[in-house]
Design a protein around this motif. Structure first.
Motif, PDB file in Angstrom:
ATOM      1  N   ILE A  44       0.857  -1.189   0.000  1.00  0.00           N
ATOM      2  CA  ILE A  44       0.000   0.000   0.000  1.00  0.00           C
ATOM      3  C   ILE A  44       0.891   1.235   0.000  1.00  0.00           C
ATOM      4  CG2 ILE A  44      -1.720   1.329   1.294  1.00  0.00           C
ATOM      5  CD1 ILE A  44      -2.486  -1.343   2.670  1.00  0.00           C
ATOM      6  N   ILE A  45       0.644   2.151  -0.918  1.00  0.00           N
ATOM      7  CA  ILE A  45       1.270   3.476  -0.892  1.00  0.00           C
ATOM      8  C   ILE A  45       0.147   4.506  -0.895  1.00  0.00           C
ATOM      9  CG2 ILE A  45       2.770   5.121  -2.056  1.00  0.00           C
ATOM     10  CD1 ILE A  45       4.259   2.786  -3.298  1.00  0.00           C
ATOM     11  N   HIS A  46       0.039   5.258   0.160  1.00  0.00           N
ATOM     12  CA  HIS A  46      -1.055   6.228   0.320  1.00  0.00           C
ATOM     13  C   HIS A  46      -0.493   7.633   0.124  1.00  0.00           C
ATOM     14  CE1 HIS A  46      -4.682   8.133   1.701  1.00  0.00           C
ATOM     15  NE2 HIS A  46      -4.088   8.656   2.756  1.00  0.00           N
ATOM     16  N   ALA A  47      -0.896   8.272  -0.950  1.00  0.00           N
ATOM     17  CA  ALA A  47      -0.372   9.607  -1.259  1.00  0.00           C
ATOM     18  C   ALA A  47      -1.475  10.592  -1.585  1.00  0.00           C
ATOM     19  CB  ALA A  47       0.618   9.520  -2.415  1.00  0.00           C
ATOM     20  N   ALA A  48      -2.712  10.263  -1.247  1.00  0.00           N
ATOM     21  CA  ALA A  48      -3.820  11.173  -1.518  1.00  0.00           C
ATOM     22  C   ALA A  48      -3.643  12.465  -0.740  1.00  0.00           C
ATOM     23  CB  ALA A  48      -5.147  10.515  -1.142  1.00  0.00           C
ATOM     24  N   LEU A  56       4.225  -4.150   2.589  1.00  0.00           N
ATOM     25  CA  LEU A  56       4.667  -2.765   2.481  1.00  0.00           C
ATOM     26  C   LEU A  56       3.507  -1.829   2.773  1.00  0.00           C
ATOM     27  CD1 LEU A  56       6.525  -0.388   1.579  1.00  0.00           C
ATOM     28  CD2 LEU A  56       5.708  -0.807  -0.755  1.00  0.00           C
ATOM     29  N   VAL A  57       3.712  -0.905   3.691  1.00  0.00           N
ATOM     30  CA  VAL A  57       2.769   0.179   3.949  1.00  0.00           C
ATOM     31  C   VAL A  57       3.568   1.475   3.937  1.00  0.00           C
ATOM     32  CG1 VAL A  57       1.139   1.231   5.555  1.00  0.00           C
ATOM     33  CG2 VAL A  57       1.230  -1.252   5.343  1.00  0.00           C
ATOM     34  N   CYS A  58       3.242   2.381   3.027  1.00  0.00           N
ATOM     35  CA  CYS A  58       3.961   3.648   2.945  1.00  0.00           C
ATOM     36  C   CYS A  58       2.955   4.789   2.807  1.00  0.00           C
ATOM     37  CB  CYS A  58       4.926   3.659   1.773  1.00  0.00           C
ATOM     38  SG  CYS A  58       5.932   5.156   1.692  1.00  0.00           S
TER      39      CYS A  58
END
Length: 549
Positions: free
Chosen positions: A115-119, A160-162
């Motif tokens: 997961i890549i959270h860039a909102a 992966l959590v970023c």
């Protein structure tokens, strides 16, 4: 993250604004919430649903945080990296819609492993002009969107959590109280997630401004005027990928350095663990507020000084700048359990200034204190200017202020021996050091008790001039010209700089000797004392300062 062998490559779900993490044979599911146009303004995404399947095996790394170009060749770029992609228009806060998207991804590609959270959206306004809806829009996109992703992938084998945070979470930005709060909340969620997923790579990356992507020419000019360098794409990519490939703290900052180039992630912080408890720091029982021991600012100053001098042994004098108290370190289980703290040191910038960034954090990454260290001035400093003479003031023994009302400190922190002056212009006193009060022997780099006495006198000055209790929350600079405990009495002089409605600023000088032969031990410049009206005791303070006309 590298995928392992198998007939079906695992799936990574990326939040809006993130790029698929490239890799050989890797497939990614990607959704966007909102885009920025070239001026930096937020716009609803116009990307539709796309899926591209290719057999390309070339590995290619894309820069994180950049705006995806609406170019028909872009799918081919990702295909060249060996990735299948899926573009989805979705609101990060719409839990049902995100659940649908993730269900489709699992059906076609298998479980979610990254997961890549860039909102992110912005609605910059002063607090007085910001509406509740604007605040919620900014805050929820970051925080609720992140929680949705974490909750909806709870049963997936996520490795992966970023989360893409911002330096505004730590430094603040005018007009962005909501954005700063959202990013800080997201970092705390990440720290908690790191504990729940010990076998996964979990990071919150607090990005500084980039030299491309969301930063328009106008933004770049604004940062240039502020003296803030921009993060170059190639360096940012290397820093980001290094963060994901190496072990490290849950929350990190990646920004450009003072020389205009980014601090490489290979310059990883050196981490020292500090354990604090009744066995290791017994004297802290006498630094208790409402029965709870609290780590004093002066002790953190000692730890920072040790770290800086270990890194810069050639410099006799030391300068600490921008010492900030982010949160109190309360030792709730002091008598029965040690509290673990992590002291991180990292080169600050790429120039020849020998600057170090110092950060004191919890093991989960929560920031308590920060400062910048560098070499100080060589040679002696002049003695401080004298305080205005007040013929009506009578000297008081220090014991008069250690009554639990004016100063809460116990016997091992009774450093003030005599108060020689106290007025709105400042304060003066004589202090005794650690050896006089039989503190434990150690490799002390400062006389921590004297340093604490300086801040005690600053608190008394505020109490005398504003009739309110105050706590030290920041120091612009600390110049240290001596090493270790002192034997002779120390003269402390507090000079008022400004007094406002919420805080007061002062300078503090610590010297030894008398009659023009004084030697300066340390100078605190720009000590910020923040008022605590809930702790004020003006009626008790009046007993001490009644002679101060």
């Amino acid at each position: 993250m590298r995928t392992g062998p198998g007939p079906r490559p695992p799936t990574q779900a990326a939040a809006p604004g993130a790029h698929p993490a490239p890799g050989r044979g890797r497939r990614t599911a990607r959704r966007r919430g909102r885009d920025r146009d070239p001026t930096g303004a937020e716009q609803p995404s116009r990307l539709g649903h796309r899926r591209h399947t290719h057999a390309g095996r070339t590995r290619r790394r894309l820069r994180p945080g950049a705006r995806l170009p609406r170019d028909p060749r872009h799918p081919d770029l990702l295909a060249g990296a060996g990735a299948e992609t899926r573009y989805v228009t979705a609101d990060a806060t719409d839990r049902e819609r995100i659940a649908e998207v993730l269900a489709d991804v699992r059906r076609d590609w298998g479980p979610i492993t990254g997961i890549i959270h860039a909102a992110g959206v912005i609605a910059d306004h002063n607090i007085s002009a910001k509406t509740e809806a604007q605040f919620a829009g900014v805050y929820d996109t970051k925080v609720l969107g992140f929680r949705n992703l974490l909750d909806l992938t709870h049963n997936d084998p996520v490795r992966l959590v970023c989360a893409f945070s911002s330096v505004s979470a730590r430094l603040g930005t005018a007009g962005q109280c909501d954005y700063a709060a959202a990013n800080q909340a997201m970092e705390q969620i990440t720290a908690a997630e790191a504990l729940r997923r010990p076998d996964a790579v979990v990071r919150a990356v607090a990005w500084g401004p980039w030299a491309a992507g969301m930063v328009s020419a106008a933004h770049a000019e604004h940062f240039r005027r502020l003296g803030v360098p921009l993060l170059e794409e190639a360096v940012g990519v290397r820093a980001f990928m290094t963060e994901l490939e190496q072990s490290g703290p849950a929350c990190v900052s990646l920004a450009a350095g003072a020389a205009g180039t980014a601090v490489e992630a290979t310059d990883r912080p050196r981490t020292t663990e500090i354990r604090v408890g009744a066995d290791t720091h017994p004297y802290l029982i006498d630094h208790s507020i409402a029965g709870r021991p609290v780590v004093p600012v002066a002790l953190v100053l000692e730890w920072f000084t040790r770290a800086a001098r270990a890194a810069m042994p050639a410099h006799e004098s030391l300068l600490l700048r921008d010492l900030r108290v982010m949160r109190t370190i309360a030792l709730d289980r002091f008598a029965v359990e040690e509290t673990r703290l992590h002291l991180h040191t990292r080169p600050e910038g790429t120039g020849a200034d020998d600057l170090l960034r110092l950060e004191l954090k919890s093991p989960e990454g929560a920031l308590y204190y920060s400062a910048i260290a560098g070499p100080g001035e060589q040679g002696a400093l002049a003695a401080p200017p004298a305080l205005p003479v007040d013929e009506t003031f009578e000297e008081h023994p220090g014991s008069a202020v250690y009554d639990g009302a004016m100063l809460f400190h116990g016997p091992l922190f009774h450093t003030i021996s005599t108060i020689t002056g106290l007025s709105s212009a400042g304060a003066g006193s004589d202090l005794v050091g650690m050896r006089t009060l039989n503190w434990p022997h150690d490799t002390w780099q400062t006389d921590t008790l004297v340093m604490d006495g300086a801040l005690q006198m600053a608190a008394l000055w505020v109490l005398s001039s504003a009739s309110v209790q105050a706590l030290p929350m920041g120091i612009r600079e600390v110049r240290l010209l001596a090493t270790g405990p002192v034997d002779a009495p120390v003269r402390c002089v507090v000079h008022s700089v400004t007094q406002g409605t919420d805080n007061a600023i002062c300078d503090i000088w610590l010297t030894t000797g008398r009659d023009g032969a004084e030697r300066v031990l340390a100078v605190f410049g720009g000590v910020e004392m923040v008022y605590r009206p809930d702790l004020s005791t003006p009626q008790r303070a009046g007993a001490l300062i009644s002679t101060d006309a």
